[in-house]
Scaffold this motif. Structure first.
Motif, PDB file in Angstrom:
ATOM      1  N   LEU A 197       8.918  -9.577   3.377  1.00 45.29           N
ATOM      2  CA  LEU A 197       7.926 -10.457   2.765  1.00 45.29           C
ATOM      3  C   LEU A 197       7.164 -11.279   3.793  1.00 45.29           C
ATOM      4  O   LEU A 197       6.039 -11.723   3.530  1.00 45.29           O
ATOM      5  CB  LEU A 197       8.611 -11.389   1.758  1.00 45.29           C
ATOM      6  N   SER A 198       7.763 -11.507   4.952  1.00 40.92           N
ATOM      7  CA  SER A 198       7.098 -12.314   5.977  1.00 40.92           C
ATOM      8  C   SER A 198       6.143 -11.503   6.838  1.00 40.92           C
ATOM      9  O   SER A 198       5.370 -12.081   7.609  1.00 40.92           O
ATOM     10  CB  SER A 198       8.144 -12.982   6.876  1.00 40.92           C
ATOM     11  N   LYS A 199       6.169 -10.184   6.732  1.00 42.74           N
ATOM     12  CA  LYS A 199       5.322  -9.347   7.576  1.00 42.74           C
ATOM     13  C   LYS A 199       3.854  -9.417   7.168  1.00 42.74           C
ATOM     14  O   LYS A 199       2.968  -9.136   7.974  1.00 42.74           O
ATOM     15  CB  LYS A 199       5.801  -7.895   7.526  1.00 42.74           C
ATOM     16  N   LYS A 200       3.583  -9.755   5.904  1.00 42.07           N
ATOM     17  CA  LYS A 200       2.206  -9.819   5.426  1.00 42.07           C
ATOM     18  C   LYS A 200       1.898 -11.246   4.982  1.00 42.07           C
ATOM     19  O   LYS A 200       2.587 -11.792   4.124  1.00 42.07           O
ATOM     20  CB  LYS A 200       1.997  -8.836   4.275  1.00 42.07           C
ATOM     21  N   GLU A 201       0.857 -11.823   5.569  1.00 47.29           N
ATOM     22  CA  GLU A 201       0.554 -13.225   5.331  1.00 47.29           C
ATOM     23  C   GLU A 201      -0.375 -13.450   4.147  1.00 47.29           C
ATOM     24  O   GLU A 201      -0.526 -14.578   3.692  1.00 47.29           O
ATOM     25  CB  GLU A 201      -0.078 -13.833   6.598  1.00 47.29           C
ATOM     26  N   ASP A 202      -1.012 -12.412   3.661  1.00 46.98           N
ATOM     27  CA  ASP A 202      -1.969 -12.529   2.557  1.00 46.98           C
ATOM     28  C   ASP A 202      -1.521 -11.644   1.404  1.00 46.98           C
ATOM     29  O   ASP A 202      -1.223 -10.463   1.617  1.00 46.98           O
ATOM     30  CB  ASP A 202      -3.368 -12.118   3.022  1.00 46.98           C
ATOM     31  N   PRO A 203      -1.451 -12.183   0.183  1.00 50.48           N
ATOM     32  CA  PRO A 203      -1.072 -11.348  -0.968  1.00 50.48           C
ATOM     33  C   PRO A 203      -1.970 -10.123  -1.137  1.00 50.48           C
ATOM     34  O   PRO A 203      -1.535  -9.102  -1.696  1.00 50.48           O
ATOM     35  CB  PRO A 203      -1.225 -12.309  -2.159  1.00 50.48           C
ATOM     36  N   LYS A 204      -3.197 -10.196  -0.635  1.00 54.80           N
ATOM     37  CA  LYS A 204      -4.110  -9.063  -0.766  1.00 54.80           C
ATOM     38  C   LYS A 204      -3.683  -7.880   0.101  1.00 54.80           C
ATOM     39  O   LYS A 204      -4.170  -6.762  -0.094  1.00 54.80           O
ATOM     40  CB  LYS A 204      -5.526  -9.499  -0.383  1.00 54.80           C
ATOM     41  N   ASP A 205      -2.793  -8.131   1.059  1.00 59.02           N
ATOM     42  CA  ASP A 205      -2.322  -7.044   1.916  1.00 59.02           C
ATOM     43  C   ASP A 205      -1.349  -6.126   1.200  1.00 59.02           C
ATOM     44  O   ASP A 205      -1.031  -5.046   1.701  1.00 59.02           O
ATOM     45  CB  ASP A 205      -1.638  -7.620   3.169  1.00 59.02           C
ATOM     46  N   TRP A 206      -0.872  -6.568   0.043  1.00 56.41           N
ATOM     47  CA  TRP A 206       0.081  -5.772  -0.723  1.00 56.41           C
ATOM     48  C   TRP A 206      -0.649  -4.897  -1.730  1.00 56.41           C
ATOM     49  O   TRP A 206      -1.651  -5.296  -2.310  1.00 56.41           O
ATOM     50  CB  TRP A 206       1.066  -6.666  -1.478  1.00 56.41           C
ATOM     51  N   ASN A 207      -0.115  -3.686  -1.932  1.00 59.13           N
ATOM     52  CA  ASN A 207      -0.555  -2.831  -3.033  1.00 59.13           C
ATOM     53  C   ASN A 207       0.676  -2.321  -3.754  1.00 59.13           C
ATOM     54  O   ASN A 207       1.810  -2.527  -3.295  1.00 59.13           O
ATOM     55  CB  ASN A 207      -1.434  -1.677  -2.533  1.00 59.13           C
ATOM     56  N   LEU A 208       0.475  -1.682  -4.877  1.00 61.66           N
ATOM     57  CA  LEU A 208       1.612  -1.269  -5.708  1.00 61.66           C
ATOM     58  C   LEU A 208       2.535  -0.310  -4.965  1.00 61.66           C
ATOM     59  O   LEU A 208       3.761  -0.406  -5.069  1.00 61.66           O
ATOM     60  CB  LEU A 208       1.108  -0.622  -6.997  1.00 61.66           C
ATOM     61  N   LYS A 209       1.964   0.605  -4.191  1.00 58.69           N
ATOM     62  CA  LYS A 209       2.779   1.583  -3.479  1.00 58.69           C
ATOM     63  C   LYS A 209       3.686   0.911  -2.457  1.00 58.69           C
ATOM     64  O   LYS A 209       4.895   1.196  -2.393  1.00 58.69           O
ATOM     65  CB  LYS A 209       1.865   2.602  -2.782  1.00 58.69           C
ATOM     66  N   SER A 210       3.128   0.003  -1.652  1.00 52.67           N
ATOM     67  CA  SER A 210       3.939  -0.683  -0.641  1.00 52.67           C
ATOM     68  C   SER A 210       4.956  -1.614  -1.283  1.00 52.67           C
ATOM     69  O   SER A 210       6.072  -1.771  -0.773  1.00 52.67           O
ATOM     70  CB  SER A 210       3.039  -1.463   0.310  1.00 52.67           C
ATOM     71  N   ALA A 211       4.582  -2.244  -2.403  1.00 55.26           N
ATOM     72  CA  ALA A 211       5.514  -3.136  -3.087  1.00 55.26           C
ATOM     73  C   ALA A 211       6.721  -2.364  -3.613  1.00 55.26           C
ATOM     74  O   ALA A 211       7.863  -2.829  -3.508  1.00 55.26           O
ATOM     75  CB  ALA A 211       4.810  -3.860  -4.234  1.00 55.26           C
ATOM     76  N   ILE A 212       6.480  -1.187  -4.186  1.00 47.63           N
ATOM     77  CA  ILE A 212       7.579  -0.372  -4.720  1.00 47.63           C
ATOM     78  C   ILE A 212       8.479   0.122  -3.598  1.00 47.63           C
ATOM     79  O   ILE A 212       9.711   0.035  -3.678  1.00 47.63           O
ATOM     80  CB  ILE A 212       7.024   0.813  -5.538  1.00 47.63           C
ATOM     81  N   ALA A 213       7.873   0.647  -2.537  1.00 52.27           N
ATOM     82  CA  ALA A 213       8.653   1.243  -1.455  1.00 52.27           C
ATOM     83  C   ALA A 213       9.424   0.209  -0.647  1.00 52.27           C
ATOM     84  O   ALA A 213      10.585   0.426  -0.294  1.00 52.27           O
ATOM     85  CB  ALA A 213       7.728   2.047  -0.543  1.00 52.27           C
ATOM     86  N   GLN A 214       8.802  -0.923  -0.360  1.00 51.22           N
ATOM     87  CA  GLN A 214       9.397  -1.888   0.557  1.00 51.22           C
ATOM     88  C   GLN A 214      10.172  -3.008  -0.125  1.00 51.22           C
ATOM     89  O   GLN A 214      11.035  -3.624   0.496  1.00 51.22           O
ATOM     90  CB  GLN A 214       8.301  -2.510   1.434  1.00 51.22           C
ATOM     91  N   VAL A 215       9.870  -3.270  -1.403  1.00 54.21           N
ATOM     92  CA  VAL A 215      10.508  -4.398  -2.087  1.00 54.21           C
ATOM     93  C   VAL A 215      11.281  -3.946  -3.320  1.00 54.21           C
ATOM     94  O   VAL A 215      12.500  -4.153  -3.414  1.00 54.21           O
ATOM     95  CB  VAL A 215       9.453  -5.462  -2.481  1.00 54.21           C
TER      96      VAL A 215
END
Length: 407
Positions: free
Chosen positions: A135-153
């Motif tokens: 969660l600390s690797k990306k400083e802006d919520p806009k840097d997240w997308n559904l694919k990365s959220a599913i895979a990484q979180v």
């Protein structure tokens, strides 16, 4: 008096003192509550005390070792350990065994060392450190997308929580709550947090429906959950026997208690040295002793908040929240069960209850927090000493580079 510097103890001094006081107080409580095991399991109170002393000493070594490691190195370590932790949970679920009346496979044994481990609490801490790093690797919520959220979180959270859930619902719920807390205070999209909560609720409902329809999938577990909730609401049956004895112990304590070792309910209260040790503490030391104990946990919470807010990196702040806040939440759950505000969960009282895995995991969490406190202070001192000697402003890129978390 021996100084902290001579003992090479860095970090937050208040936390060191509180942990020391809780550890010392635990010896009195364990020795007294161990009389129950002496009658029921033919384990002497002295042997239980010596075992607890070994756990505490090893726990202090864990705190000391971890607090000497820069907290940024916990990020790559968590990435390396998250997969083995999941494998360990799968092994525990299929090959683990029970201790006492746990009614589920929660422990694994290491024959060479002669010790048992509760893999769920270990995997939970690893997951929370991994999630703090992610969660600390990306400083802006806009840097997240559904694919990365599913895979990484989402995937790591549901794998760990899902594997812990069948054997230990309360621990799975505690881990899930801590994960949600981390996401809420981090630069993670709120819509994904809501989606995760919704998906968790739906998954829980489907799982319970499946095991109720096909009880052979998980014999005894659904009945255990159902009976605990029903007994909490109605106050009937065997489960409420523990709560009744717990409330009797608390009532017997009065203002100043019956005195050390003079509890009467410890002979009748199951799990008096672990799940219901707060009741024995209250009976022997009264409202005053219980208040002091709760105050120490409150002091820990305040110190965790201060360290989290003073950390100069997002990862450091999230690490303190993930590692430290769970200790306080677990303590509140244990006390809530003892006073019948919550159903029986099986959560121990951190640093007070008997048990190796719970003590070591709590100490590991404290060591991580002390690492953040220690090295955040060192970095602040270095920056403060450098400022008078240089008039060159630090750019945002340089600041971000200094706070970068190892992959």
């Amino acid at each position: 008096m021996i100084s902290f510097n001579r003992l090479k103890l860095k970090g937050d001094k208040v936390i060191w003192i509180v942990v020391f006081l809780l550890s010392i107080f635990s010896f009195l409580s364990i020795y007294s509550a161990g009389s129950n095991l002496q009658w029921n399991n033919k384990i002497t109170a002295l042997s239980l005390l010596l075992r607890h002393a070994m756990h505490i000493v090893m726990g202090w070594l864990i705190i000391w070792m971890l607090h000497t490691i820069h907290y940024r190195y916990f990020a790559p370590i968590s990435v390396l350990l998250i997969l083995p932790a999941i494998v360990l949970l799968i092994y525990t679920l299929s090959q683990g065994y029970t201790i006492g009346n746990a009614n589920a496979s929660r422990w694994i044994q290491i024959p060479m060392l002669g010790i048992t481990l509760q893999s769920s609490v270990i995997a939970g801490l690893i997951l929370l450190v991994y999630l703090s790093r992610t969660l600390s690797k990306k400083e802006d919520p806009k840097d997240w997308n559904l694919k990365s959220a599913i895979a990484q979180v989402f995937a790591p959270v549901f794998l760990v929580v899902g594997l812990v859930f069948p054997a230990n619902f309360s621990t799975a719920a505690l881990i899930f709550i801590q994960c949600i807390l981390l996401m809420m205070i981090s630069p993670f999209p709120g819509r994904y947090v809501v989606s995760l909560i919704g998906f968790g609720v739906v998954s829980f409902g489907l799982f319970v429906s499946a095991v109720v329809t096909f009880p052979e999938l998980m014999p005894n577990r659904v009945d255990t959950w159902k009976s605990r909730i029903e007994n909490f609401v109605s106050g009937d049956a065997e489960e409420s026997y523990q709560v009744q004895r717990s409330k009797m112990a608390i009532a017997n304590g009065g203002l100043i208690g019956t005195g050390p070792g003079k509890s009467t309910q410890k002979y009748f209260l199951p799990q008096s040295s672990s799940d219901f040790i707060f009741s024995i503490v209250t009976e022997e030391y009264g409202f005053v002793g219980a208040f002091i104990l709760l105050f120490l946990y409150f002091v820990l919470l305040i110190r965790f908040l201060l360290i989290a807010t003073r950390s100069r990196s997002v990862f450091g702040s999230l690490l303190v929240v993930s590692a430290g806040f769970g200790i306080v939440i677990q303590a509140l759950i244990n006390v809530g069960v003892a006073v019948n505000l919550l159903p029986v969960t099986g959560q121990t009282l951190p640093l007070i209850s008997a048990g190796g895995s719970s003590i070591w995991t709590t100490c590991a969490a404290i060591g991580i927090v002390q690492s953040v406190s220690r090295f955040s202070s060192d970095e602040a001192e270095e920056e403060g000493s450098e400022q008078p000697h240089s008039t060159i402003a630090i750019s945002n890129d340089d600041a971000n580079e200094r706070e970068e978390v190892p992959a």
